[in-house]
Each structure stands twice: as structure tokens, then as C-alpha cells.
Motif scaffolding. Structure first.
Motif, short mmCIF file in Angstrom:
data_model
loop_
_atom_site.label_atom_id
_atom_site.label_comp_id
_atom_site.label_asym_id
_atom_site.label_seq_id
_atom_site.Cartn_x
_atom_site.Cartn_y
_atom_site.Cartn_z
N THR A 268 0.85 -1.20 0.00
CA THR A 268 0.00 0.00 0.00
C THR A 268 0.88 1.25 0.00
OG1 THR A 268 -0.13 -0.20 2.42
CG2 THR A 268 -1.96 -1.10 1.13
N VAL B 274 -5.70 4.15 4.31
CA VAL B 274 -5.61 2.70 4.18
C VAL B 274 -4.50 2.18 5.08
CG1 VAL B 274 -5.14 0.77 2.63
CG2 VAL B 274 -6.49 2.72 1.83
N GLY C 62 -3.96 -3.67 2.86
CA GLY C 62 -4.72 -4.13 1.71
C GLY C 62 -4.39 -5.58 1.41
N ASP D 122 -5.01 -8.81 -1.22
CA ASP D 122 -5.34 -9.05 -2.63
C ASP D 122 -6.76 -9.64 -2.74
OD1 ASP D 122 -5.31 -9.38 -5.33
OD2 ASP D 122 -3.93 -11.07 -5.32
N ASP D 123 -7.64 -8.90 -3.43
CA ASP D 123 -9.04 -9.31 -3.53
C ASP D 123 -9.43 -9.72 -4.95
OD1 ASP D 123 -8.94 -6.92 -4.83
OD2 ASP D 123 -10.60 -5.99 -3.76
N SER E 110 -15.43 -5.71 0.95
CA SER E 110 -14.94 -4.45 1.52
C SER E 110 -13.91 -4.69 2.63
CB SER E 110 -16.10 -3.63 2.08
OG SER E 110 -16.69 -4.28 3.19
N TYR F 46 -11.36 -6.56 2.48
CA TYR F 46 -10.01 -6.79 1.95
C TYR F 46 -9.15 -5.54 2.08
CZ TYR F 46 -11.10 -11.39 0.00
OH TYR F 46 -11.43 -12.72 -0.15
N THR F 47 -9.77 -4.40 2.34
CA THR F 47 -9.05 -3.17 2.59
C THR F 47 -9.40 -2.68 3.98
OG1 THR F 47 -9.10 -2.57 0.24
CG2 THR F 47 -8.59 -0.82 1.81
N TYR G 40 -9.18 0.26 6.78
CA TYR G 40 -8.98 1.70 6.92
C TYR G 40 -8.77 2.07 8.39
CZ TYR G 40 -10.87 1.82 2.17
OH TYR G 40 -11.08 1.61 0.83
#
Length: 375
Positions: free
Chosen positions: A86, A101, A104, A106-107, A191, A193-194, A196
Motif C-alpha cells: 500500500t 488505508v 490491503g 489481494d481481492d 470491503s 479486503y481493505t 482503513y
């Protein structure tokens, strides 16, 4: 006659020699300097002093505690996948603002799977168009608009509202709602997969690196707030009875070079088994505060007027200090200690403008003459 002449000459020569000797003696005596007078040495001791200034002093109890971040979370993986790189690396000490972020994962596979599910859902709705147009013509236009706006790459929009119970049963029987909510569940999972930052803070104990495989439920590190902290201190029963929620608390660093103001936010109801005290919590915000930092807190609001701050070491076992009178003699004054802090003492009994002897003098006694100079 000759002999008489010789005697006269000898007499005159002798007298001349005496006169000359007398004159030389007086001349030499005139050249000699008078002996210097030795002045008596002044053995009056010179002492350091300070002028007393009186003020109102908060006599609350000094407590020491350790800062705890108000917001502190364990960052856990809710899905499985490889950690991707990221913009800001997830490393110990890295700071993130709220909404940035943190991590992250991998999605790619999960995203393609959701797109496939949306496409299948669109295909199913398209096949139902004929039946909807025939059996429920009054609502057909809404479904037609929904299908035209449908994009498999985007999140599902809310389904058209259905007022007819028969139409609703028709949709239930065709698994429309079932598939719709199944896809919404996958979108919600996508959502995750990231990750925040939920608040502004700093990373601690980062356990993962880009490229590593993380599994659902795995701890990836800790994230600690850098805005708001709490200081936990122990207070006795008597002290807790005098405290009120909302009291102002004065805080300072262990070396005394920084100060903050906090607020008493809560007091525990149970006695701590280790300290045998109640736990009081002080909320504090400000710069240069860090998780685990030790601070001193002055708990309580007992303000006393007319107090002086002096070095605690100047107070004798009889609770007296020396002041210098106008005639430069020492005078012992009885004082009352109302508080202590980092080697200093707050005392009553001194007057504004008193000249306090600020050093320990072994030979000090009442009436002793001293020399001093006020800075």
C-alpha cells in the motif's frame, strides 16, 4: 702652636663628619616607606538568599500513573489472502490519519467471484421479464429500469419496492431476494479486503509484511490512538470521597519539563487487589503524549492562599527556616508544610518580601550576622 692647629683641624673635621653622617641618616630615613596597615579580615559569612513571593497553591495529592490510549484496537484479518503493498507501509511507528488505508489484501479472486454472481443475478432477472410484464404490468416498468441500469462491475442497487403481495411471493419463489442478499453479503465481505484507519493513530506490534499470506482471524498488529489518553491512578477511600467527576487535574512529565491539563472522567467502584486503592481515570489530550508514558497528576482541588514555594531541604526537623532581618541577622521562622512536589515544599508562615536564606549553613543561629546580595 703647630700642635694646637692640628687639634683644631681634627676637631673641625670630626664635627664635619658628624654633621654629614646626620644629614645622610635623615636623607635615608626620608626615603623609607611607612609600614602598611593590615586591615582586619571580615569573617561574616556570605549567604545566598531569595525573596519570598506568596501565591495560591493547589494542595491536591500527587499521584503517578501510566498513560493508556483511549482508542486501541487489534487489527485482525477478516478474510484470507496475500497482503499487498500500500501507499504507506504497515510498520511499527507509522502514523495514519483517520480514513487512510492501513492494510490491503489481494481481492482479485473475490472480486471476480462477486462480478460473476452479479452477472448470474442479472441473467435471472432478464429471464423473469416476460412473466413480470404479463402478470404484473403495473410494476414492470420499475423492473425494466432496474435491469437497464444494472452493471455487474458495480455494487447492487436496492431492489424496486413491491406493494403487491402476489408479486412479492412470485419473486420469493424465484429466489430473487435470496440471491440479492447473498450478493450483498459477498459485497460486504469484499470491503474487508481493505482495512482503513478508524481514527488517527500509530501502528504498534506490526506482525505482517507485504506478500505474506494472512488468514481470517489472524492478528496483523495493533493500532493506537495518538489523540486521547487516560491516566490511571490509585486513590484512597478518603481521597475518592473528596473527588468529583469533571474535576480539573494538573499533569506533568516525570522530569517536570512539560505540563498538561486533564479531566477526571470516572472512578472505579472496586478496590484494586494490588494497590488496595480505587482506580481513578484522568482524560488528557495534547502534544508529546505517548502510550505507556508515566505522568504525575495532582488530584484534588484544595487551593490555599498565602503559601510560599521553597526548597524542602531548607526546612529543619523543627519545621523552621532562616530569614535575614533588616539588620542582616538571621532569624528562625516556624513554617507549616502543606504540600510537597519534586524536592520543593509549599509552606505557610512566611510573609511577602521576606528574605529567605537559600542554603544550609551548619553554624546558623538566631542573631548571627550574615552578608548577602539580592539578585
Amino acid at each position: 702652636m703647630k700642635n694646637v692647629l692640628i687639634r683644631r683641624i681634627s676637631l673641625i673635621a670630626g664635627m664635619g663628619i658628624l654633621v654629614i653622617s646626620f644629614m645622610v641618616k635623615n636623607f635615608l630615613a626620608g626615603q623609607k616607606e611607612d609600614p602598611k596597615k593590615v586591615e582586619a579580615k571580615d569573617e561574616t559569612p556570605f549567604v545566598s538568599v531569595a525573596t519570598i513571593e506568596l501565591d495560591s497553591v493547589n494542595t491536591g495529592t500527587i499521584k503517578t500513573g501510566r498513560l493508556i490510549a483511549t482508542d486501541k484496537i487489534e487489527v485482525l484479518a477478516e478474510v484470507t489472502g496475500r497482503l499487498r503493498t500500500t501507499a504507506r507501509p504497515f510498520r511499527d511507528g507509522m502514523q495514519f490519519k483517520k480514513g487512510q488505508v492501513l492494510l490491503g489484501i489481494d481481492d482479485t479472486d473475490a472480486r471476480l467471484n462477486v462480478v460473476a454472481k452479479r452477472s448470474a443475478f442479472l441473467s435471472m432477472l432478464t429471464k423473469l421479464q416476460a412473466d413480470l410484464a404479463t402478470d404484473y404490468p403495473e410494476d414492470f416498468e420499475k423492473w425494466e429500469d432496474y435491469i437497464e441500469d444494472f452493471k455487474p462491475e458495480s455494487s447492487l442497487s436496492e431492489l424496486p419496492k413491491v406493494q403487491n403481495q402476489q408479486e412479492k411471493n412470485f419473486l420469493y419463489a424465484r429466489n430473487v431476494y435470496d440471491q440479492y442478499y447473498a450478493i450483498k453479503t459477498l459485497e460486504s465481505q469484499l470491503s474487508k479486503y481493505t482495512v482503513y484507519a478508524p481514527f488517527t493513530g500509530v501502528v504498534s506490534n506490526a506482525n505482517v509484511t507485504p506478500g505474506s499470506l494472512v488468514r481470517a482471524g489472524q492478528k496483523m498488529g495493533d493500532f493506537v490512538s495518538t489523540n486521547t489518553y487516560e491516566l490511571k491512578v490509585g486513590v484512597s477511600l478518603d481521597e475518592s470521597n473528596e473527588l468529583e467527576i469533571g474535576d480539573m487535574v494538573y499533569l506533568k512529565s516525570s522530569n517536570g519539563d512539560r505540563t498538561w491539563q486533564g479531566e477526571l472522567v470516572r472512578i472505579g467502584e472496586e478496590i484494586d487487589n494490588q494497590t488496595l486503592n480505587f482506580n481513578a481515570y484522568v482524560k488528557v489530550e495534547g502534544e508529546d503524549l505517548h502510550e505507556g508514558m508515566f505522568l504525575e497528576a495532582r488530584i484534588g482541588n484544595g487551593a490555599v492562599a498565602g503559601a510560599a514555594k521553597i526548597q524542602a531541604s531548607l526546612i529543619s526537623d523543627l519545621n523552621t527556616v532562616y530569614v535575614v532581618s533588616k539588620d542582616s541577622t538571621l532569624k528562625s521562622v516556624k513554617v507549616e508544610v502543606i504540600g510537597e512536589e519534586s524536592g520543593d515544599a509549599y509552606v505557610l508562615g512566611l510573609s511577602e518580601g521576606d528574605v529567605l536564606m537559600e542554603q544550609e549553613l551548619i553554624s546558623a543561629r538566631d542573631g548571627m550576622k550574615v552578608r548577602y546580595q539580592i539578585k
